[in-house]
Scaffold this motif. Structure first.
Motif: not given
Length: 106
Positions: A23, A26, A28, A30-32, A35
């Motif tokens: 992320s 935090f 980015r 979609w990875p955020s 998570t």
């Protein structure tokens, strides 16, 4: 069943740690989002496992699975350094998990 939930909670901890790394603090989306979703699932399973497992055992095993799993993912997927000292440290964590599991009342 509590031990199975605890194992999966630990496995999900590894996934959310990886997603948090992806992320980029935090920044980015979609990875955020991933998570947060996986953290909630991991905590949820941990809380269900703690209904019948002792706090000290459950939390130690959960964090141990997460720590060793994140170490393995870091080395295998992210190309982080593998050294003898890090392997010994991971072995000590695994030894602690085994001892904690064997000494648990549940």
């Amino acid at each position: 069943m509590a031990w199975v939930m605890l194992f999966f909670a630990g496995f999900l901890e590894v996934i959310w740690a990886y997603l948090m790394k992806q992320s980029a603090g935090f920044t980015r989306l979609w990875p955020s989002v991933g998570t947060i979703v996986v953290v909630l699932a991991s905590f949820g399973l941990l809380s269900l496992a703690m209904r019948s497992l002792p706090l000290g055992s459950a939390y130690t095993i959960w964090t141990g699975i997460g720590a060793v799993g994140a170490f393995i993912v870091g080395v295998a997927v992210l190309g982080e350094q593998l050294s003898a000292a890090r392997l010994v440290a991971a072995g000590l964590i695994i030894g602690g998990i085994v001892l904690m599991t064997l000494s648990s009342d549940a």
